[in-house]
Design a protein around this motif. Sequence first.
Motif, PDB file in Angstrom:
ATOM      1  N   LEU A 221       0.822  -1.203   0.000  1.00  0.00           N
ATOM      2  CA  LEU A 221       0.000   0.000   0.000  1.00  0.00           C
ATOM      3  C   LEU A 221       0.858   1.255   0.000  1.00  0.00           C
ATOM      4  CD1 LEU A 221      -2.658  -1.038   2.673  1.00  0.00           C
ATOM      5  CD2 LEU A 221      -3.049  -0.794   0.217  1.00  0.00           C
ATOM      6  N   SER A 222       0.356   2.296  -0.634  1.00  0.00           N
ATOM      7  CA  SER A 222       0.992   3.604  -0.572  1.00  0.00           C
ATOM      8  C   SER A 222       0.897   4.140   0.857  1.00  0.00           C
ATOM      9  CB  SER A 222       0.295   4.565  -1.537  1.00  0.00           C
ATOM     10  OG  SER A 222       0.651   5.911  -1.249  1.00  0.00           O
ATOM     11  N   SER A 223       1.882   4.903   1.272  1.00  0.00           N
ATOM     12  CA  SER A 223       1.844   5.502   2.610  1.00  0.00           C
ATOM     13  C   SER A 223       0.651   6.434   2.760  1.00  0.00           C
ATOM     14  CB  SER A 223       3.145   6.270   2.877  1.00  0.00           C
ATOM     15  OG  SER A 223       3.329   7.297   1.915  1.00  0.00           O
ATOM     16  N   ARG A 224       0.130   6.944   1.644  1.00  0.00           N
ATOM     17  CA  ARG A 224      -1.048   7.818   1.696  1.00  0.00           C
ATOM     18  C   ARG A 224      -2.300   7.064   2.086  1.00  0.00           C
ATOM     19  NH1 ARG A 224      -0.688  10.260  -4.268  1.00  0.00           N
ATOM     20  NH2 ARG A 224       0.033   8.122  -4.603  1.00  0.00           N
ATOM     21  N   ASP A 225      -2.266   5.743   1.927  1.00  0.00           N
ATOM     22  CA  ASP A 225      -3.468   4.945   2.154  1.00  0.00           C
ATOM     23  C   ASP A 225      -3.440   4.176   3.464  1.00  0.00           C
ATOM     24  OD1 ASP A 225      -4.653   5.740  -0.240  1.00  0.00           O
ATOM     25  OD2 ASP A 225      -3.528   4.244  -1.374  1.00  0.00           O
ATOM     26  N   VAL A 226      -2.488   4.483   4.334  1.00  0.00           N
ATOM     27  CA  VAL A 226      -2.418   3.850   5.650  1.00  0.00           C
ATOM     28  C   VAL A 226      -2.285   4.933   6.714  1.00  0.00           C
ATOM     29  CG1 VAL A 226      -1.168   2.235   7.137  1.00  0.00           C
ATOM     30  CG2 VAL A 226      -1.299   1.810   4.674  1.00  0.00           C
ATOM     31  N   VAL A 227      -3.089   4.836   7.756  1.00  0.00           N
ATOM     32  CA  VAL A 227      -3.017   5.786   8.863  1.00  0.00           C
ATOM     33  C   VAL A 227      -2.959   5.014  10.172  1.00  0.00           C
ATOM     34  CG1 VAL A 227      -4.282   7.575   7.606  1.00  0.00           C
ATOM     35  CG2 VAL A 227      -5.538   5.958   9.058  1.00  0.00           C
ATOM     36  N   GLU A 228      -2.543   5.694  11.216  1.00  0.00           N
ATOM     37  CA  GLU A 228      -2.602   5.097  12.552  1.00  0.00           C
ATOM     38  C   GLU A 228      -3.698   5.789  13.330  1.00  0.00           C
ATOM     39  OE1 GLU A 228       0.202   5.059  16.410  1.00  0.00           O
ATOM     40  OE2 GLU A 228       1.059   3.998  14.679  1.00  0.00           O
ATOM     41  N   ARG A 229      -4.613   4.987  13.849  1.00  0.00           N
ATOM     42  CA  ARG A 229      -5.734   5.548  14.599  1.00  0.00           C
ATOM     43  C   ARG A 229      -5.877   4.771  15.897  1.00  0.00           C
ATOM     44  NH1 ARG A 229     -11.522   7.619  12.329  1.00  0.00           N
ATOM     45  NH2 ARG A 229     -12.551   7.862  14.343  1.00  0.00           N
ATOM     46  N   ASP A 230      -5.800   5.479  17.007  1.00  0.00           N
ATOM     47  CA  ASP A 230      -5.853   4.853  18.336  1.00  0.00           C
ATOM     48  C   ASP A 230      -4.802   3.753  18.468  1.00  0.00           C
ATOM     49  OD1 ASP A 230      -7.980   6.505  19.040  1.00  0.00           O
ATOM     50  OD2 ASP A 230      -9.468   5.095  18.290  1.00  0.00           O
ATOM     51  N   GLY A 231      -3.636   4.020  17.905  1.00  0.00           N
ATOM     52  CA  GLY A 231      -2.529   3.082  18.041  1.00  0.00           C
ATOM     53  C   GLY A 231      -2.569   1.891  17.112  1.00  0.00           C
ATOM     54  N   LEU A 232      -3.516   1.852  16.176  1.00  0.00           N
ATOM     55  CA  LEU A 232      -3.624   0.721  15.244  1.00  0.00           C
ATOM     56  C   LEU A 232      -3.461   1.206  13.821  1.00  0.00           C
ATOM     57  CD1 LEU A 232      -4.342  -2.380  15.168  1.00  0.00           C
ATOM     58  CD2 LEU A 232      -6.660  -1.643  14.533  1.00  0.00           C
ATOM     59  N   ARG A 233      -2.672   0.490  13.038  1.00  0.00           N
ATOM     60  CA  ARG A 233      -2.545   0.799  11.613  1.00  0.00           C
ATOM     61  C   ARG A 233      -3.791   0.303  10.874  1.00  0.00           C
ATOM     62  NH1 ARG A 233       2.170   1.323   8.664  1.00  0.00           N
ATOM     63  NH2 ARG A 233       1.621  -0.477   7.369  1.00  0.00           N
ATOM     64  N   VAL A 234      -4.417   1.194  10.124  1.00  0.00           N
ATOM     65  CA  VAL A 234      -5.605   0.844   9.337  1.00  0.00           C
ATOM     66  C   VAL A 234      -5.496   1.531   7.986  1.00  0.00           C
ATOM     67  CG1 VAL A 234      -7.089   0.592  11.376  1.00  0.00           C
ATOM     68  CG2 VAL A 234      -6.964   2.795  10.234  1.00  0.00           C
ATOM     69  N   THR A 235      -6.189   0.990   6.984  1.00  0.00           N
ATOM     70  CA  THR A 235      -6.250   1.705   5.711  1.00  0.00           C
ATOM     71  C   THR A 235      -6.972   3.031   5.945  1.00  0.00           C
ATOM     72  OG1 THR A 235      -8.241   0.406   5.166  1.00  0.00           O
ATOM     73  CG2 THR A 235      -6.157  -0.299   4.180  1.00  0.00           C
ATOM     74  N   ALA A 236      -6.548   4.073   5.221  1.00  0.00           N
ATOM     75  CA  ALA A 236      -7.147   5.396   5.372  1.00  0.00           C
ATOM     76  C   ALA A 236      -8.645   5.337   5.046  1.00  0.00           C
ATOM     77  CB  ALA A 236      -6.437   6.391   4.463  1.00  0.00           C
ATOM     78  N   LEU A 237      -9.370   6.313   5.531  1.00  0.00           N
ATOM     79  CA  LEU A 237     -10.833   6.276   5.454  1.00  0.00           C
ATOM     80  C   LEU A 237     -11.346   6.060   4.034  1.00  0.00           C
ATOM     81  CD1 LEU A 237     -13.637   6.581   6.688  1.00  0.00           C
ATOM     82  CD2 LEU A 237     -13.369   9.063   6.493  1.00  0.00           C
ATOM     83  N   ALA A 238     -10.844   6.815   3.065  1.00  0.00           N
ATOM     84  CA  ALA A 238     -11.366   6.702   1.701  1.00  0.00           C
ATOM     85  C   ALA A 238     -11.186   5.292   1.148  1.00  0.00           C
ATOM     86  CB  ALA A 238     -10.695   7.724   0.787  1.00  0.00           C
ATOM     87  N   LEU A 239      -9.998   4.713   1.307  1.00  0.00           N
ATOM     88  CA  LEU A 239      -9.765   3.353   0.819  1.00  0.00           C
ATOM     89  C   LEU A 239     -10.609   2.350   1.597  1.00  0.00           C
ATOM     90  CD1 LEU A 239      -8.296   1.393  -1.021  1.00  0.00           C
ATOM     91  CD2 LEU A 239      -6.388   1.356   0.608  1.00  0.00           C
TER      92      LEU A 239
END
Length: 287
Positions: A113-131
């Motif tokens: 995955l592109s770094s643009r499509d992965v975020v960290e939320r509440d300490g967990l790596r998840v795909t970004a909202l749009a994806l």
Amino acid sequence: MLEDLLRDHDGVITLAQARQIGMSDQSVRRRTRSKRWRRCGPGVYFADDRPFTDAARIRAAVWSFGARACASGLAAAWWHGATKYAPATVEVTVPKSSNGRTRPGTRLRRRDLSSRDVVERDGLRVTALALSVVEAAVRRGGGAQLMDHALQRHVEIAHLWKVHLRNKGRHGSPAARRLLRAAEDGARSEAERILVKLLREAGFTGWETNYPVAGYKVDVAFVEEKVAIEVDGWAFHSDSEVFQGDRNRQNVIALHGWKVLRFTWLDLTQYPRRVLAEIAAATGRDL
């Protein structure tokens, strides 16, 4: 520090995290043997003095595949708050070079995955909202309703198109493209065509399209039975003025003695049998 970490991470902890706060491997093993901690996967544990929530289940599933894993699909959509219900099976995306195998309760997808499509939320790596929205909408349990809900509250259609084109070739990509096209134009005209096709295939007769009633034209009218069928597009296209206008129109038609049924694109594409059953009940027909 341990209690703070467990509280912030839904009771889940990794061996690496335990070491970082000064715990020894022996201490971890002791807690596991005494059943104070439950082993959830390689190097992942749950402190069993609290409920094993959906958040704990998803977090443990993702962390058990290593530091580069992330939640995706419906699991990611739930983590972002884009759907109310956590999936029974946690979808986890890992890099192509990863060695892990799917475990009970998980579905593994390998891709970079592109770094643009992965975020960290509440300490967990998840795909970004749009994806997450684009992918979850084509999973069983997601559907057009999830995408419609997200477009009303969380994301814009342009963002969904960008992330879709950036990730072409993934699992479910053709279905996602069809949903995005339907969402883009509101799918109202397509919904009308689907309704007409359903009526013809079910053998209904005695109906007309664009029939004039009380100064309006209803999408489909069973004239003899005075049943008017109106079709709506995607909810995210609606605003308060359109919503109010539709309700005023419906009231005027009803006051002229017509029974009004309203169906959405979602109804027609995902629940066609229910739509036909309601039309049959309203018109006194047999299916």
